[in-house]
Enzyme design. Structure first.
Site, PDB file in Angstrom:
ATOM      1  N   ASP A  40       0.826  -1.205   0.000  1.00  0.00           N
ATOM      2  CA  ASP A  40       0.000   0.000   0.000  1.00  0.00           C
ATOM      3  C   ASP A  40       0.862   1.257   0.000  1.00  0.00           C
ATOM      4  O   ASP A  40       0.525   2.251  -0.641  1.00  0.00           O
ATOM      5  CB  ASP A  40      -0.928   0.021   1.220  1.00  0.00           C
ATOM      6  CG  ASP A  40      -2.091  -0.935   1.043  1.00  0.00           C
ATOM      7  OD1 ASP A  40      -2.821  -1.175   2.014  1.00  0.00           O
ATOM      8  OD2 ASP A  40      -2.254  -1.451  -0.080  1.00  0.00           O
ATOM      9  N   GLU A 117     -20.157  -2.564   6.873  1.00  0.00           N
ATOM     10  CA  GLU A 117     -19.959  -4.025   6.879  1.00  0.00           C
ATOM     11  C   GLU A 117     -18.503  -4.298   7.245  1.00  0.00           C
ATOM     12  O   GLU A 117     -17.631  -3.554   6.819  1.00  0.00           O
ATOM     13  CB  GLU A 117     -20.210  -4.598   5.472  1.00  0.00           C
ATOM     14  CG  GLU A 117     -21.573  -4.292   4.919  1.00  0.00           C
ATOM     15  CD  GLU A 117     -21.652  -4.509   3.393  1.00  0.00           C
ATOM     16  OE1 GLU A 117     -20.712  -5.077   2.810  1.00  0.00           O
ATOM     17  OE2 GLU A 117     -22.656  -4.087   2.810  1.00  0.00           O
ATOM     18  N   LYS A 119     -14.917  -5.468   6.806  1.00  0.00           N
ATOM     19  CA  LYS A 119     -14.155  -5.746   5.582  1.00  0.00           C
ATOM     20  C   LYS A 119     -13.355  -7.022   5.807  1.00  0.00           C
ATOM     21  O   LYS A 119     -12.330  -7.024   6.491  1.00  0.00           O
ATOM     22  CB  LYS A 119     -13.231  -4.579   5.242  1.00  0.00           C
ATOM     23  CG  LYS A 119     -12.531  -4.769   3.915  1.00  0.00           C
ATOM     24  CD  LYS A 119     -11.806  -3.509   3.489  1.00  0.00           C
ATOM     25  CE  LYS A 119     -11.203  -3.664   2.104  1.00  0.00           C
ATOM     26  NZ  LYS A 119     -10.261  -4.780   2.001  1.00  0.00           N
ATOM     27  N   ASP A 121     -10.933 -10.015   5.375  1.00  0.00           N
ATOM     28  CA  ASP A 121      -9.629 -10.134   4.731  1.00  0.00           C
ATOM     29  C   ASP A 121      -9.485 -11.538   4.155  1.00  0.00           C
ATOM     30  O   ASP A 121      -8.894 -12.419   4.764  1.00  0.00           O
ATOM     31  CB  ASP A 121      -8.528  -9.847   5.762  1.00  0.00           C
ATOM     32  CG  ASP A 121      -7.233  -9.448   5.083  1.00  0.00           C
ATOM     33  OD1 ASP A 121      -7.236  -9.285   3.854  1.00  0.00           O
ATOM     34  OD2 ASP A 121      -6.223  -9.300   5.791  1.00  0.00           O
ATOM     35  N   TYR A 232     -21.617 -10.093   0.210  1.00  0.00           N
ATOM     36  CA  TYR A 232     -21.821  -8.673   0.496  1.00  0.00           C
ATOM     37  C   TYR A 232     -22.432  -7.875  -0.647  1.00  0.00           C
ATOM     38  O   TYR A 232     -22.552  -6.660  -0.545  1.00  0.00           O
ATOM     39  CB  TYR A 232     -20.522  -8.024   0.945  1.00  0.00           C
ATOM     40  CG  TYR A 232     -19.368  -8.163  -0.028  1.00  0.00           C
ATOM     41  CD1 TYR A 232     -19.382  -7.513  -1.250  1.00  0.00           C
ATOM     42  CD2 TYR A 232     -18.264  -8.953   0.293  1.00  0.00           C
ATOM     43  CE1 TYR A 232     -18.336  -7.648  -2.144  1.00  0.00           C
ATOM     44  CE2 TYR A 232     -17.203  -9.084  -0.584  1.00  0.00           C
ATOM     45  CZ  TYR A 232     -17.247  -8.427  -1.807  1.00  0.00           C
ATOM     46  OH  TYR A 232     -16.211  -8.564  -2.678  1.00  0.00           O
ATOM     47  N   LYS A 320      -9.713   1.704   6.768  1.00  0.00           N
ATOM     48  CA  LYS A 320      -8.698   0.693   7.121  1.00  0.00           C
ATOM     49  C   LYS A 320      -7.891   1.125   8.337  1.00  0.00           C
ATOM     50  O   LYS A 320      -7.436   2.253   8.415  1.00  0.00           O
ATOM     51  CB  LYS A 320      -7.778   0.421   5.930  1.00  0.00           C
ATOM     52  CG  LYS A 320      -8.558  -0.275   4.821  1.00  0.00           C
ATOM     53  CD  LYS A 320      -7.773  -0.899   3.726  1.00  0.00           C
ATOM     54  CE  LYS A 320      -6.796  -1.916   3.918  1.00  0.00           C
ATOM     55  NZ  LYS A 320      -6.318  -2.676   2.809  1.00  0.00           N
ATOM     56  N   CYS A 413      23.157 -30.189  19.120  1.00  0.00           N
ATOM     57  CA  CYS A 413      21.795 -30.151  19.638  1.00  0.00           C
ATOM     58  C   CYS A 413      21.803 -29.579  21.056  1.00  0.00           C
ATOM     59  O   CYS A 413      22.545 -30.071  21.916  1.00  0.00           O
ATOM     60  CB  CYS A 413      21.198 -31.559  19.647  1.00  0.00           C
ATOM     61  SG  CYS A 413      19.618 -31.629  20.516  1.00  0.00           S
ATOM     62  N   CYS A 416      20.848 -32.672  23.601  1.00  0.00           N
ATOM     63  CA  CYS A 416      21.633 -33.885  23.840  1.00  0.00           C
ATOM     64  C   CYS A 416      23.074 -33.749  23.377  1.00  0.00           C
ATOM     65  O   CYS A 416      23.891 -34.638  23.596  1.00  0.00           O
ATOM     66  CB  CYS A 416      20.978 -35.080  23.152  1.00  0.00           C
ATOM     67  SG  CYS A 416      21.116 -35.019  21.366  1.00  0.00           S
ATOM     68  N   CYS A 431      18.294 -32.640  14.801  1.00  0.00           N
ATOM     69  CA  CYS A 431      19.113 -33.444  15.684  1.00  0.00           C
ATOM     70  C   CYS A 431      18.881 -34.891  15.253  1.00  0.00           C
ATOM     71  O   CYS A 431      17.761 -35.364  15.257  1.00  0.00           O
ATOM     72  CB  CYS A 431      18.681 -33.258  17.138  1.00  0.00           C
ATOM     73  SG  CYS A 431      19.372 -34.536  18.204  1.00  0.00           S
ATOM     74  N   CYS A 436      17.456 -38.663  21.621  1.00  0.00           N
ATOM     75  CA  CYS A 436      17.472 -37.297  22.184  1.00  0.00           C
ATOM     76  C   CYS A 436      16.198 -37.081  22.994  1.00  0.00           C
ATOM     77  O   CYS A 436      15.109 -37.431  22.550  1.00  0.00           O
ATOM     78  CB  CYS A 436      17.561 -36.286  21.044  1.00  0.00           C
ATOM     79  SG  CYS A 436      17.407 -34.576  21.598  1.00  0.00           S
TER      80      CYS A 436
HETATM   81  S1  IVH Z   1     -17.690  -4.188  -1.604  1.00  0.00           S
HETATM   82  C1  IVH Z   1     -16.319  -2.028  -5.904  1.00  0.00           C
HETATM   83  N1  IVH Z   1     -17.889  -5.251   0.781  1.00  0.00           N
HETATM   84  O1  IVH Z   1     -12.487  -5.628  -0.253  1.00  0.00           O
HETATM   85  C2  IVH Z   1     -15.873  -3.008  -4.878  1.00  0.00           C
HETATM   86  N2  IVH Z   1     -15.849  -5.537  -0.410  1.00  0.00           N
HETATM   87  O2  IVH Z   1     -11.139  -3.328  -2.317  1.00  0.00           O
HETATM   88  C3  IVH Z   1     -16.980  -3.334  -3.937  1.00  0.00           C
HETATM   89  N3  IVH Z   1     -14.187  -6.903   0.778  1.00  0.00           N
HETATM   90  O3  IVH Z   1     -12.292  -6.727  -3.553  1.00  0.00           O
HETATM   91  C4  IVH Z   1     -16.516  -4.239  -2.877  1.00  0.00           C
HETATM   92  N4  IVH Z   1     -15.394  -7.290   2.567  1.00  0.00           N
HETATM   93  O4  IVH Z   1     -12.488  -8.429  -1.754  1.00  0.00           O
HETATM   94  C5  IVH Z   1     -17.090  -5.073  -0.296  1.00  0.00           C
HETATM   95  N5  IVH Z   1     -18.209  -6.164   2.882  1.00  0.00           N
HETATM   96  C6  IVH Z   1     -17.434  -5.983   1.817  1.00  0.00           C
HETATM   97  C7  IVH Z   1     -16.133  -6.516   1.736  1.00  0.00           C
HETATM   98  C8  IVH Z   1     -15.373  -6.267   0.599  1.00  0.00           C
HETATM   99  C9  IVH Z   1     -14.243  -7.505   1.968  1.00  0.00           C
HETATM  100  C10 IVH Z   1     -13.034  -6.912  -0.125  1.00  0.00           C
HETATM  101  C11 IVH Z   1     -13.345  -7.351  -1.519  1.00  0.00           C
HETATM  102  C12 IVH Z   1     -12.958  -6.233  -2.437  1.00  0.00           C
HETATM  103  C13 IVH Z   1     -12.065  -5.414  -1.576  1.00  0.00           C
HETATM  104  C14 IVH Z   1     -12.288  -3.958  -1.886  1.00  0.00           C
END
Ligand code: IVH
Length: 678
Positions: A40, A117, A119, A121, A232, A320, A413, A416, A431, A436
């Site tokens: 990032d 919602e 996010k 991972d 989602y 984030k 080791c 031993c 070892c 041992c």
């Molecule tokens: S909406 C136009 N909702 O985050 C994109 N994304 O960069 C709309 N992700 O690729 C995505 N939880 O893999 C949305 N509740 C959620 C999410 C979610 C995880 C991920 C998804 C997406 C990335 C967004």
């Protein structure tokens, strides 16, 4: 052109190349070299350079696209609607600025509601339902085209194969549903324990584990992974209408899609901000990783009017948090000897808080890894807590302290004193001394905890009795008496009797758990179960030729050799005999015994692609008739079923004189034999 913008052009080109490379490592190879936070940072640098010098932006810049091309091996498919990505904000000010922009674009007197919602991972996927039936599942890929992973997604239990139809409703002719596939933290820990026990490379974090599982060429492996998904949103759809994000989620939920319970609707951005900061603390209570909160404008009409820029919607943002990393001092590198004799280095750290948890130790994997990252005692290091309970050292913050030296594994080791070896082609030092203490002690701990899971008898118990000399081997455990335990501090008659009772009860544990507990090199949970299922009892396994062991699912030549060697050893055989005499189970029980049927006793091998069956379907159909399905051909194979573009197994079958069957023969085998009316 001034020299300043020359420098900018060079920097932009350099960043583009770097970002492309890391995208490739991440998306195509599934083997990233840098953390997301580092990625990032590079990405943000490029955005900055391009903002200052718009003339430098190229149509192929990573800033205008969202991923890397699919890896070879899966068919590529175009998404019905592109899968975009989200711009991020990192604090309340960024959030307020976005809300202002939204209001300005929509007209200041218009009310705006938001949905938040978690996010997740994980790995984004798109599922297409036609007439309510799942016809295709794909990864996100570059946003326009992904990889067809339908077979793999179908193995995920949380993925509906068919829409529910409330009140007998006719399902929409076409519906694209989007969600995030992930691996629960508990499953992730189990997976890594298993991979480690089998001597394989562990996954660095749950996101990689989920992505890697999804992209397994063999869906049977995906099926073994415990994956889940939160849905989602929707992509393209026909024959149904929506007016809000909240409405979409409710609709999906009613049709059988798993939507996250922590989704909330808000009438003000202040309320959104509260949720974002609240979840930074609460996230550690979840059984999955979230790296932020997604905020969406609720009204679809407003979403449409706001539109998107380069596939990034103006109507949504990702809030984030800072990654779960921290800096601290690496005090010392210690080495622990594991139950297979592997030397595991670990870091003793100046205690530091990472994502709400105090961390004072971290794993260091092996010597090669430590030296590749150039981690030294005394360094300031970056510590990262991923989904695993054990934190990792990402790398040092340079420079090293004066006088520091690269890490070297001890030559002897630490337990031993035997000379340490590093087998060719392996990364771990070992070892070699089978006597041992590490082996016996660690095997006992592995036995009571992982394999047998003996209630009230854990690591502390084993260590204590080990030190007293009461416990030196697995059979010793079954010879302990309540009288011996009562002598020890902290034990009364009742607790001593209880401990002995749960040890005795562990004799009932099934054969595959015993096999797993024996600490045979490269035999983890899955292999142990496959061996038990295949051979049925220890005699047959111990007497099997290497070729026969290789027939077992997931067992290649190396593992077969290691297993063969283990059973060839006198001492190990004595251990098995002794445990059997003590009443442990060395025969496969009902739980794993193959079905009895017209094909019982016959083993088949499948090669190539079948038209009417997936691999697992063919396997399941054969097993339902009592047959076994093996991975490799031997003289005992009853037949090789060859589909489209068969592999080397076909040639081997022909050489060995094993019958080659077609898909039609297979149909006949599984249909004819054993239907109830014959
Ligand atoms: S909406 C136009 N909702 O985050 C994109 N994304 O960069 C709309 N992700 O690729 C995505 N939880 O893999 C949305 N509740 C959620 C999410 C979610 C995880 C991920 C998804 C997406 C990335 C967004």
């Amino acid at each position: 052109m001034t020299s300043g913008s020359d420098a900018a052009a060079t920097r932009a080109a350099e960043l583009r190349e770097l970002l492309e490379y890391h995208l490739y490592r991440y998306h195509v190879l599934d083997d990233p070299e840098i953390s997301d936070a580092e990625y990032d940072r590079l990405f943000d640098d490029l955005v900055r350079v391009e903002q200052e010098h718009p003339e430098l932006q190229t149509p192929d810049s990573p800033t205008v696209r969202v991923g890397a091309p699919p890896a070879p091996g899966f068919r590529k498919v175009a998404h019905l609607r592109p899968m975009g990505s989200l711009d991020k904000v990192t604090d309340d000010a960024g959030l307020a600025k976005w809300a202002d922009d939204v209001r300005k674009r929509l007209g200041t007197d218009e009310a705006v509601a938001y949905v938040t919602e978690p996010k997740i991972d994980g790995s984004a996927v798109s599922l297409v339902y036609e007439g309510g039936v799942l016809v295709r599942g794909a990864t996100r890929g570059d946003g326009e085209r992904g990889e067809d992973v339908t077979a793999n997604l179908k193995t995920v239990k949380a993925v509906p194969l068919r829409l529910r139809s409330p009140d007998g409703e006719t399902p929409p002719p076409v519906l694209e549903v989007r969600g995030e596939l992930y691996m629960p933290l508990s499953s992730f820990r189990r997976l890594n324990e298993r991979l480690a026990a089998e001597g394989k490379k562990t996954a660095p974090n749950p996101r990689n584990a989920a992505a890697g599982s999804l992209r397994q060429l063999n869906p049977a492996i995906t099926a073994q992974r415990e994956l889940s998904i939160w849905f989602y949103g929707v992509g393209h759809y026909e024959g149904v209408e929506f007016d809000s994000q909240d409405g979409i989620l409710a609709w999906l939920r009613e049709r059988g899609f798993r939507t996250n319970p922590f989704t909330e609707r808000h009438d003000s951005i202040e309320s959104v901000a509260r949720v974002c900061s609240e979840w930074e603390r609460r996230r550690i209570d979840l059984d999955y990783e979230i790296d932020g909160i997604v905020i969406k404008v609720d009204s679809l009409d407003q979403q449409a009017r706001l539109g998107a820029l380069h596939g990034r919607p103006r109507w949504a943002r990702a809030f984030k948090w800072a990654p779960m990393t921290a800096q601290t001092t690496l005090r010392r590198v210690h080495v622990r000897v594991g139950r297979t004799g592997a030397l595991n280095p670990w870091a003793e750290l100046e205690p530091v808080e990472v994502g709400g948890v105090t961390v004072s130790t971290a794993t260091l994997h092996n010597e090669e890894d430590i030296n590749r990252k150039d981690i030294r005692e005394g360094d300031t290091v970056i510590v990262q807590r991923a989904g695993d309970v054990i934190p990792q050292v990402v790398g040092p913050v340079l420079p090293h302290p004066p006088g520091s030296e690269p890490f070297r594994m001890p030559a002897k080791c630490p337990l031993c004193g035997a000379d340490v070896v590093k087998p060719e082609g392996e990364v771990m030092h070992r070892c070699p001394n089978r006597a041992c203490p590490s082996r016996g002690l660690e095997t006992l701990i592995h036995w009571v905890q992982a394999a047998m899971d003996i209630e009230g008898v854990g690591e502390q118990f084993v260590r204590r009795l080990w030190e007293l000399g009461l416990l030196r081997s697995l059979p010793d455990l079954y010879r302990l008496t309540a009288e011996q335990l009562v002598e020890l501090e902290g034990y009364g008659a009742l607790s001593a009797a209880k401990a002995v009772e749960s040890i005795v009860r562990s004799k009932e544990r099934p054969f595959h758990r015993v096999l797993f507990g024996l600490n045979i090199p490269q035999v983890g949970w899955v292999t142990a179960a496959n061996l038990a299922r295949h051979f049925g009892d220890v005699e047959r396994l111990a007497g099997a030729a290497q070729e026969e062991i290789e027939e077992v699912e997931g067992v290649g030549p190396d593992r077969a050799e290691a297993i063969g060697e283990w059973f060839a050893d006198e001492e190990n055989r004595r251990l098995v005999d002794e445990l059997r005499a003590l009443g442990l189970r060395f025969e496969t029980g009902e739980e794993l015994r193959p079905v009895e049927g017209p094909l019982s006793g016959r083993t088949y091998v499948i090669t190539g692609t079948l038209e009417r069956f997936s691999r697992e379907e063919a396997k399941a159909a054969l097993e339902a008739k009592g047959a076994r399905v093996a991975e490799s051909v031997s003289r005992k194979t009853a037949g090789v079923i060859a589909g489209e573009s068969p592999g080397s197994k076909l040639a081997k079958a022909q050489r060995a004189g094993v019958p080659v069957l077609s898909e039609d023969d297979l149909l006949e085998l599984v249909a004819g034999a054993g239907s109830t009316d014959d």
